[in-house]
Scaffold this active site. Structure first.
Site, PDB file in Angstrom:
ATOM      1  N   SER A 190     113.905  37.279  49.723  1.00  0.00           N
ATOM      2  CA  SER A 190     112.758  36.863  48.903  1.00  0.00           C
ATOM      3  C   SER A 190     110.979  36.687  50.533  1.00  0.00           C
ATOM      4  CB  SER A 190     111.962  35.183  49.275  1.00  0.00           C
ATOM      5  OG  SER A 190     113.038  34.481  50.703  1.00  0.00           O
TER       6      SER A 190
ATOM      7  N   SER B 180     117.762  37.520  52.775  1.00  0.00           N
ATOM      8  CA  SER B 180     115.800  37.359  52.286  1.00  0.00           C
ATOM      9  C   SER B 180     115.122  38.217  53.168  1.00  0.00           C
ATOM     10  CB  SER B 180     115.313  35.716  52.486  1.00  0.00           C
ATOM     11  OG  SER B 180     116.011  36.002  50.592  1.00  0.00           O
TER      12      SER B 180
ATOM     13  N   LYS C 272     106.040  33.096  57.142  1.00  0.00           N
ATOM     14  CA  LYS C 272     106.118  32.893  56.258  1.00  0.00           C
ATOM     15  C   LYS C 272     105.992  31.529  55.585  1.00  0.00           C
ATOM     16  CE  LYS C 272     110.320  33.831  52.993  1.00  0.00           C
ATOM     17  NZ  LYS C 272     111.850  34.083  52.873  1.00  0.00           N
TER      18      LYS C 272
END
Lengths: 448, 527
Positions: free
Chosen positions: B171, B195, B76
């Site tokens: 997210s 997330s 990420k």
């Protein structure tokens, strides 16, 4: 991540300043925006610092006499660990500021003193004592000019019996001397303002060296809300003592306050006491020996190598040696005369190989030209005292014979006349005779 | 090959059935084909091929580093990667190249993993849709799956509008999509309020959140220091366990990690659940919960019971306060953590030169989107002297109560809790954006964020497809630092439910349908 050495330094300093060491202390974030604060916050210990409630004793001279000293104490509110910010260098010419981030994040120790001092001199003395303590502990070299010790003064005035007045913070002080000056000038300014019906603003001021007074600092305006928040990345700092140390604890991971206490080096106040006891010197001399960086070590090295009495050594070191240093604005470690050289010189003096006048000459020569030993200088300049007692007796006899009027003067009781005779003998012996010995011989010869 | 699990492909590498370079190239090619998903912000092609090459050398010498050697992974974009741009999907960090690797990234690289790229997210990991980043939203691969398309009775070809694509959740949407679309075998996400688990549920993959303190946060650009953890996304529970084994353990650079080192472990296979006690928290039966999810939850509970486990109802009484509490604490820490972005040392800097304050203001306005700015303002409000006691301190106290709820339940003999992960399946993007980020986050985090407040481990496991053909996941919550046990139970459950593999065959094989979708995608992005 917490730096172990910083914590140890904080504990040592706390112990040396008689503080209570908090076995649990916490870290907080203090938020404000400034170019030299890259994270937008500073990690500090606002809620629960590592050490609290200590004291610092310092001696102030009363009146002109150096021997009259009284001990005062200033309370230590707390000692906290925090991060340093970067350094701002203002370039007025180009309207820009250059930021040096090299020291940002480095550990600092902040010592907060209570408002127990009442003039510049007290503050300067307290700070000097703190410097000595920090240097003895090895936690800081505490040189103000180099920013190793930074001092901010909070000054306020009030009538006796009334609460403390509004305070201003004075920054930008790079020596104890200017600290004292700044405080005194600020006290004056505040009194002047108040007597003229004005108010004191709670502001930050900077000391202007040229003008000799404080000026308001432009860029620190208004009261800030620092939005304190616990530092989430640093768990509470736990310290142990021998009693509370968990069994099997990894010594790398824990700090034992008792262990540190046992290993504290000798503090300045202890050193001064010891010097007085060990060498029989006066308190003010003991004080003076600690007041100059490296002087005590110099003194102790001379003592090691000489048979001369400590009082003699003290006198030479504090008066003659220090005098020469100050005249040429040198530090002890820049001295052209080594402890060994001085020790040798004092040995010569001690066994009366030279007179004290000659010794001073030798010292001057040692100072000027490096590489020569005192003995060398003595023989070069032929400064040896006459050792031949008989020759000296003859010389005295000759002078007495040659100056009957002066002899008469002496016999008549004129106290100054003998000095003339001594002077004449000295001249005759090319200053190689010890005036004390001359006097002794003359007095013997002149006595009925 | 790309559809295999990490463990399977690792065995294939060891046996020489495929080389690391071949594997890497396949993944790179698929990444290109699935570019319209917008799962990756940066594809580190050169770096990956080089790493694959090195891995190949090791395999040839018979000296592979372990199970992760040569395995394509994605990270990420809020983890610092040395020499590779790290943006947090924000204008503030566009062009920022870190000089060091996050500890978890370093650990993966030290094991020989091959870094395919940095995945997309909501800006600074704030959001539950992966829709609010500076590089655009991430599309859920299931939007293009046969399962979904068939249910929608639409033809895969000739569609004029690609407007019905679904969000990935967030997210860590990019990471979830990357794993779901087979472009890598594992991906790192982050989990602050759910997330990692939320997008895992929406994308039909396993999303694992370790216990707080088990895995180092050093190098993870912080959102909420007291709740963030690196998360692991994989296609099966066993794979997540492999990765966890490599990442867990003390890091001297992160003072919030536990002291003990952790050794890699092999997840044992549970066969007998009769000694287990599964807790069902009654407060999690929210009225907004979709009927379908509720039914799957119920079925799962029944499954455990029918296999002999004890399934009981438990209570976490302070659940209803957790959203508000989370918001206060989260925004406060965010306000603090975002203070470092001032445009002076790195990242975006505006053109204003008049004064430092003016420069800060413009830089931060330009660099942050309104979600981030909103949270900063809220956080600073709560941290003001006059508000601190009433908001921040109060919220900390409530947090303690919430954490204690879990402790009490686990102390009463419960081994794991079973809850839904999300309220429903993935929403279409156009539906999702009808409400603002804050509202959506408050809704979507409902089952996941209490876990972050308590620092517990949790995992979302895909269960079945909804009526619309979309993945539904269920969440298991374990005791602190009993991550292995949690994963063991999850693995058993995974085996029982046999979640179907996503059918993206048309995407992968049929070139024309891909280009069709690409065209459509570019239209919808402009829109």
């Amino acid at each position: 991540v917490l730096n172990r050495r910083c914590v140890e330094a904080a504990v040592m300093t706390g112990l040396a300043l008689n503080c209570r060491i908090n076995k649990k202390s916490l870290f907080d974030r203090k938020h404000y925006f400034y170019a030299d604060l890259p994270a937008g916050y500073q990690i500090t210990q606002q809620r629960l610092p590592i050490a609290v409630n200590g004291s610092l004793a310092y001696s102030v001279c009363v009146g002109k006499k150096p021997s009259r000293v009284i001990t005062k104490t200033v309370r230590i509110k707390q000692i906290q660990l925090e991060q340093d910010s970067g350094k701002s260098l203002h370039d007025e010419l180009r309207s820009q500021t250059l930021i040096d981030l090299n020291r940002a994040g480095v550990g600092l120790l902040e010592v907060v003193l209570e408002p127990d001092m009442s003039c510049g001199e007290e503050a300067a003395t307290a700070v000097r004592e703190l410097q000595l303590i920090l240097q003895a502990l090895g936690t800081s070299r505490a040189n103000m000019a180099e920013g190793q010790l930074r001092v901010d003064a909070n000054v306020s005035v009030h009538h006796p019996g009334e609460p403390l007045g509004v305070r201003t913070e004075v920054k930008n002080l790079n020596s104890a001397k200017f600290l004292a000056k700044a405080i005194d000038s600020e006290i004056e300014r505040q009194i002047h303002e108040l007597e003229n019906g004005r108010e004191i603003l709670n502001e930050t001021r900077s000391f202007d060296y040229k003008l000799g007074c404080t000026m308001p600092m432009r860029d620190k305006e208004g009261k800030q809300d620092y939005r304190f928040m616990p530092e989430p990345n640093l768990p509470p700092l736990l310290l142990y003592d021998t009693e509370s140390l968990p069994p099997g604890a990894d010594p790398q991971q824990v700090i034992n306050i008792d262990w540190i206490r046992e290993r504290l080096p000798e503090l300045p106040s202890e050193t001064r006491e010891r010097l007085i006891q060990q060498y029989g010197i006066l308190p003010e001399h003991s004080f003076a020996l600690l007041n100059e960086v490296g002087l005590l070590e110099f003194f102790q090295n001379v003592i090691k190598e000489t048979r001369a009495e400590p009082k003699k050594v003290t006198s030479w070191v504090l008066n003659i040696f220090l005098g020469f240093l100050k005249q040429q604005n040198l530090a002890v470690n820049e001295s052209p005369v080594t402890p060994s050289a001085l020790a040798e010189l004092l040995n010569l003096l001690d066994r009366k190989a030279i007179s004290s006048t000659a010794a001073k000459q030798v010292f001057e020569e040692l100072w000027r030209s490096e590489g020569k030993t005192p003995s060398q200088i003595v023989s070069e300049k032929q400064l040896e005292l006459m050792q031949d007692q008989e020759a000296l007796e003859r010389a005295c006899h000759t002078v007495m014979e040659g100056h009957p009027q002066v002899v008469m003067d002496v016999k008549r009781g004129n106290p100054r006349a003998i000095n003339k005779l001594i002077g004449l003998v000295r001249k005759a012996t090319l200053s190689r005779a010890d005036p004390t010995a001359i006097k002794e011989i003359l007095e013997r010869k002149l006595s009925p | 090959m790309l559809g295999r699990t990490l463990r399977e492909v690792s065995a294939a590498l060891k046996q020489g059935q495929i080389t690391p370079t071949e594997l890497c190239q396949k993944c790179l090619s698929l990444i290109k084909k699935t570019k319209f998903l917008n799962a990756y912000i940066t594809v580190s092609e050169e770096v990956a091929l080089k790493q694959a090459e090195e891995s190949e050398k090791r395999y040839k010498k018979g000296r592979s580093l372990g199970d992760l050697d040569g395995i394509p992974i994605a990270v990420k974009d809020n983890f610092s990667t040395s020499g590779i741009e790290t943006t947090c999907a924000s204008n503030m960090l566009k062009g920022y190249v870190p000089p060091y690797n996050a500890t978890v990234v370093q650990k993966l690289l030290d094991q020989g993993a091959v870094l395919m790229g940095k995945t997309n997210l909501d800006e600074f990991a704030m959001g539950s849709g992966s829709t609010d980043g500076a590089f655009g939203p991430v599309k859920n691969p299931w939007s293009y799956s046969k399962q979904y398309r068939e249910k929608r009775k639409q033809k895969p070809h000739g569609e004029k509008e690609d407007s019905d694509w679904l969000i990935t959740g967030g997210s860590s949407g990019g990471s979830a999509a990357a794993v779901a679309a087979f472009t890598c075998f594992a991906a790192l996400g982050s989990d602050t309020g759910g997330s990692t688990r939320n997008p895992a549920a929406h994308c039909g993959v396993v999303g694992f959140k370790p216990s707080y303190g088990l895995v180092s946060r050093h190098g993870l650009i912080p959102l909420v220091n007291s709740m963030d953890v690196p998360g692991i996304l994989t296609r099966c529970v066993d794979d997540a366990a492999i990765v966890l084994g490599m990442l867990a353990g003390h890091d001297p650079k992160d003072s919030t990690t536990i002291q003990d080192p952790v050794k890699p472990f092999t997840l044992p296979t549970l066969t007998d659940v009769s000694k287990l006690c599964i807790g069902i928290p009654k407060e999690y039966l929210a009225p907004e919960l979709s009927g379908e999810v509720r039914s799957f939850w119920s079925k799962a509970a029944n499954l455990f019971e029918s296999e002999g486990a004890k399934v009981i109802e438990v209570s976490l009484p302070h659940t209803s306060y957790s959203i508000v509490c989370y918001h206060v604490l989260c925004t406060s820490e965010v306000a603090s953590n975002m203070a470092r972005f001032d445009g002076l040392e790195y990242g975006h800097r505006c053109d204003i030169n008049v004064s430092t304050e003016a420069m800060y203001a413009a830089t931060r306005r330009e660099g942050f989107n309104d979600v981030v700015r909103g949270r900063i303002l809220a956080g600073n409000f709560f941290l003001l002297k006059e508000n601190y006691e009433n908001y921040f301190i109060k919220a900390q106290k409530v947090r303690r109560l919430i954490a204690n709820d879990f402790v009490k339940v686990f102390n009463s003999g419960v081994d794991v809790l079973l809850t839904p992960t999300t309220l429903r399946g993935a929403a279409p993007y156009l539906e999702f954006i009808k409400e603002d980020n804050r509202t959506r986050s408050a809704e979507d985090d409902i089952f996941t964020q209490a876990v972050n407040m308590a620092g517990l481990p949790a995992v979302s496991v895909p269960v079945a497809l909804s009526n619309l053909g979309l993945p539904i996941g269920l969440q298991f919550i374990g005791r602190a630092f009993c991550d292995q046990q949690l994963l063991k139970i999850a693995k058993w459950f995974e085996k029982q439910v046999q979640f179907p593999v996503i059918q993206l065959q048309e995407l992968m094989d049929d070139g024309s349908s891909v280009s069709e979708i690409e065209k459509l995608a570019s239209v919808s992005l402009k829109h």
